[in-house]
Design a protein around this motif. Sequence first.
Motif, PDB file in Angstrom:
ATOM      1  N   ILE A  78       0.609  -0.952   0.302  1.00 14.62           N
ATOM      2  CA  ILE A  78      -0.153  -0.306  -0.144  1.00 14.62           C
ATOM      3  C   ILE A  78       0.583   0.940   0.026  1.00 14.62           C
ATOM      4  N   GLY A  79       0.656   2.268  -1.210  1.00 13.57           N
ATOM      5  CA  GLY A  79       1.423   3.461  -1.243  1.00 13.57           C
ATOM      6  C   GLY A  79       2.314   3.118  -2.010  1.00 13.57           C
ATOM      7  N   SER A  80       3.731   4.344  -1.613  1.00 10.52           N
ATOM      8  CA  SER A  80       4.386   4.290  -2.593  1.00 10.52           C
ATOM      9  C   SER A  80       5.555   4.842  -1.430  1.00 10.52           C
ATOM     10  N   GLY A  81       7.181   4.688  -2.097  1.00  8.66           N
ATOM     11  CA  GLY A  81       7.813   5.725  -1.987  1.00  8.66           C
ATOM     12  C   GLY A  81       8.766   5.437  -0.755  1.00  8.66           C
ATOM     13  N   GLU A  82       9.330   6.309   0.481  1.00  5.22           N
ATOM     14  CA  GLU A  82       9.777   7.019   1.429  1.00  5.22           C
ATOM     15  C   GLU A  82       9.406   7.930   2.506  1.00  5.22           C
ATOM     16  N   PRO A  83       9.202   6.870   3.479  1.00 10.15           N
ATOM     17  CA  PRO A  83       9.529   5.791   4.349  1.00 10.15           C
ATOM     18  C   PRO A  83       8.888   5.062   4.140  1.00 10.15           C
ATOM     19  N   SER A  84       9.405   3.490   4.501  1.00  5.60           N
ATOM     20  CA  SER A  84       8.525   2.340   4.188  1.00  5.60           C
ATOM     21  C   SER A  84       8.259   1.069   5.433  1.00  5.60           C
ATOM     22  N   VAL A  85       7.589   0.716   5.962  1.00  4.61           N
ATOM     23  CA  VAL A  85       7.424   0.151   6.841  1.00  4.61           C
ATOM     24  C   VAL A  85       7.554  -1.180   6.210  1.00  4.61           C
ATOM     25  N   MET A  86       7.664  -2.560   6.490  1.00  2.55           N
ATOM     26  CA  MET A  86       7.214  -3.362   6.231  1.00  2.55           C
ATOM     27  C   MET A  86       7.130  -4.917   7.485  1.00  2.55           C
ATOM     28  N   LEU A  87       6.312  -5.379   7.728  1.00  4.95           N
ATOM     29  CA  LEU A  87       5.385  -6.373   8.247  1.00  4.95           C
ATOM     30  C   LEU A  87       5.805  -7.773   7.901  1.00  4.95           C
ATOM     31  N   ASN A  88       5.791  -8.750   8.465  1.00  5.47           N
ATOM     32  CA  ASN A  88       6.870  -9.623   7.909  1.00  5.47           C
ATOM     33  C   ASN A  88       6.019 -10.746   8.601  1.00  5.47           C
ATOM     34  N   SER A  89       5.334 -11.915   8.319  1.00  4.46           N
ATOM     35  CA  SER A  89       4.970 -13.153   9.838  1.00  4.46           C
ATOM     36  C   SER A  89       5.131 -14.218   8.684  1.00  4.46           C
ATOM     37  N   HIS A  90       5.038 -15.347   9.337  1.00  9.00           N
ATOM     38  CA  HIS A  90       4.674 -16.575   8.781  1.00  9.00           C
ATOM     39  C   HIS A  90       3.009 -17.194   8.789  1.00  9.00           C
ATOM     40  N   PHE A  91       3.137 -18.262   7.960  1.00 11.66           N
ATOM     41  CA  PHE A  91       2.225 -19.577   8.222  1.00 11.66           C
ATOM     42  C   PHE A  91       1.385 -20.833   8.478  1.00 11.66           C
ATOM     43  N   ASP A  92       3.474 -20.900   8.184  1.00 13.15           N
ATOM     44  CA  ASP A  92       3.045 -22.314   8.373  1.00 13.15           C
ATOM     45  C   ASP A  92       2.962 -22.565   9.802  1.00 13.15           C
ATOM     46  N   VAL A  93       3.202 -23.741  10.303  1.00 11.16           N
ATOM     47  CA  VAL A  93       3.118 -23.726  11.916  1.00 11.16           C
ATOM     48  C   VAL A  93       3.902 -25.432  12.024  1.00 11.16           C
ATOM     49  N   VAL A  94       4.209 -26.119  12.567  1.00 10.84           N
ATOM     50  CA  VAL A  94       5.140 -27.710  12.882  1.00 10.84           C
ATOM     51  C   VAL A  94       3.743 -28.529  13.389  1.00 10.84           C
ATOM     52  N   ARG A 164      15.989 -11.146  -3.525  1.00 10.71           N
ATOM     53  CA  ARG A 164      14.770 -10.812  -4.367  1.00 10.71           C
ATOM     54  C   ARG A 164      14.544  -9.186  -4.472  1.00 10.71           C
ATOM     55  N   GLY A 165      14.974  -8.223  -3.050  1.00  7.21           N
ATOM     56  CA  GLY A 165      15.327  -6.908  -2.652  1.00  7.21           C
ATOM     57  C   GLY A 165      14.131  -6.166  -2.112  1.00  7.21           C
ATOM     58  N   ILE A 166      13.202  -7.319  -1.895  1.00  9.57           N
ATOM     59  CA  ILE A 166      12.387  -6.206  -1.110  1.00  9.57           C
ATOM     60  C   ILE A 166      12.225  -6.505   0.812  1.00  9.57           C
ATOM     61  N   ARG A 167      12.357  -4.603   0.801  1.00 11.08           N
ATOM     62  CA  ARG A 167      12.564  -4.225   1.875  1.00 11.08           C
ATOM     63  C   ARG A 167      12.454  -2.985   2.249  1.00 11.08           C
ATOM     64  N   ALA A 168      12.282  -3.000   3.742  1.00 15.63           N
ATOM     65  CA  ALA A 168      11.903  -1.629   3.966  1.00 15.63           C
ATOM     66  C   ALA A 168      13.176  -0.749   5.010  1.00 15.63           C
ATOM     67  N   THR A 169      12.524   0.481   4.894  1.00 16.54           N
ATOM     68  CA  THR A 169      13.269   1.498   5.915  1.00 16.54           C
ATOM     69  C   THR A 169      12.894   0.660   7.289  1.00 16.54           C
ATOM     70  N   TYR A 170      12.327  -0.187   7.714  1.00 15.46           N
ATOM     71  CA  TYR A 170      11.348  -0.224   9.398  1.00 15.46           C
ATOM     72  C   TYR A 170      11.362  -1.641   8.924  1.00 15.46           C
ATOM     73  N   ASN A 171      11.479  -2.980   9.594  1.00 17.41           N
ATOM     74  CA  ASN A 171      11.008  -4.005   8.916  1.00 17.41           C
ATOM     75  C   ASN A 171      11.128  -4.413  10.925  1.00 17.41           C
ATOM     76  N   ILE A 172       9.690  -5.443  10.328  1.00 15.50           N
ATOM     77  CA  ILE A 172       8.935  -5.686  11.390  1.00 15.50           C
ATOM     78  C   ILE A 172       8.441  -7.078  11.978  1.00 15.50           C
ATOM     79  N   PHE A 173       8.586  -8.116  12.472  1.00 11.36           N
ATOM     80  CA  PHE A 173       8.989  -9.454  12.398  1.00 11.36           C
ATOM     81  C   PHE A 173       8.021 -10.061  13.021  1.00 11.36           C
ATOM     82  N   GLY A 174       7.152 -10.559  12.596  1.00  9.50           N
ATOM     83  CA  GLY A 174       5.693 -11.169  13.519  1.00  9.50           C
ATOM     84  C   GLY A 174       5.364 -12.659  14.046  1.00  9.50           C
ATOM     85  N   GLU A 175       6.067 -12.575  15.320  1.00  2.00           N
ATOM     86  CA  GLU A 175       6.137 -13.499  16.067  1.00  2.00           C
ATOM     87  C   GLU A 175       5.684 -13.442  17.237  1.00  2.00           C
ATOM     88  N   PRO A 176       4.941 -14.509  18.168  1.00  2.00           N
ATOM     89  CA  PRO A 176       4.893 -14.040  19.841  1.00  2.00           C
ATOM     90  C   PRO A 176       6.203 -13.917  20.939  1.00  2.00           C
TER      91      PRO A 176
END
Length: 372
Positions: A78-94, A164-176
């Motif tokens: 959503i949006g374009s340019g800077e600054p940028s924020v990435m939200l990253n979390s996973h959907f696979d489970v054990v 692939r070079g997909i990253r942001a100025t600020y990167n937040i990884f969603g874990e418990p």
Amino acid sequence: MYTLFRCYIFSNMREVDGGRDAIDVVNLCSELVLLPSVTDGEHELSPLIYLEKLFQKYRVSYEVITGSEKKKSIVATIGSGEPSVMLNSHFDVVPVPSPSLFHPRIEGSRLYGRGSADAKGPLSAMFTSFLSFRDEEIKGKIVLCAVCDEENAGTFGTKVVAERGIRATYNIFGEPTDFEVIIAEKGFLRLSISCTGKEAHAAFPDNGINAIRLASNIIQDIEEMSWNVPHQLLSPPTISYGTIDGGSKINVVAGKCKLTIDMRYLPGQDETELVEMFSQLAQRQGDCVVEVISSGPPMETSVDSPLVTVAAQVTKRVPRGVNFATDARFFQESDCIVLGPGKPELAHQEEEYIEISDLEKAVVVYRTMIQK
């Protein structure tokens, strides 16, 4: 069984299409838990199919990132340019001991089910927060990554996204993390040490070279090592002996022995130097060869980073470190933190759950951080 799952999920999506403007984070988490996305399993990508439908519905730009034929992640923007924020979390489970763990249930204030905490809860909160910006004018860009393969080291998930070079100025990884702000984590180095001796009759052990004894001497040498590498947020390096396999028969001096070790090391330590150190230590015992099984670098973000400052302000938590590794290690050269709802000790447990109030709180936390 999986067909029934999909019918249930997509009927719920039609209900969403029927008029609700916003995603309900509790319903979304329940629906994702219902999908049996065991890492390396037949249905690992089922949440990706579901999220892709939602991105299409809400006309959000996205792309599917292919790690392998059976490993794919989805990235929306959503949006374009800077600054940028990435939200990253996973959907696979054990894997689960019983398929019933894929049947979400609400008891009191808790949502139970495999992945509710690790990490479909954080992912649901991130998705809900991300989508809330779709009709707003924002200065900059928000990126949401829903990735596969995290429970299997992330080689075909976040690693591919980073390559692939997909990253942001600020990167937040969603874990418990129970809303703890994690800014440092140890790296891991998994090694095998193969020792070759010489077989002989057990009645004449001096005629042989016992490979098990060689491995035992290596363990003793490792135990006598000291690590003078203090870190403000992390405990000293650790070494765990995972497996040992040697010998062919009780009355034969062991000619072969293989030892595996898992080391958790600190930012500032160099993996290549560590491997060389173990190699020299092993070779002092004789014909012993060290090989790297797998590894991942440590991650550390400065406590003075704007991302860390905002996260600490919003959560009212003091940034800290953890001994384990996450997908954040693939972004260790960027400002990144690990932060999410759910108690980490519940991950991979049969009675895994997440507090409903924490799911709702996480949506606000992520959204407020993005705004700031």
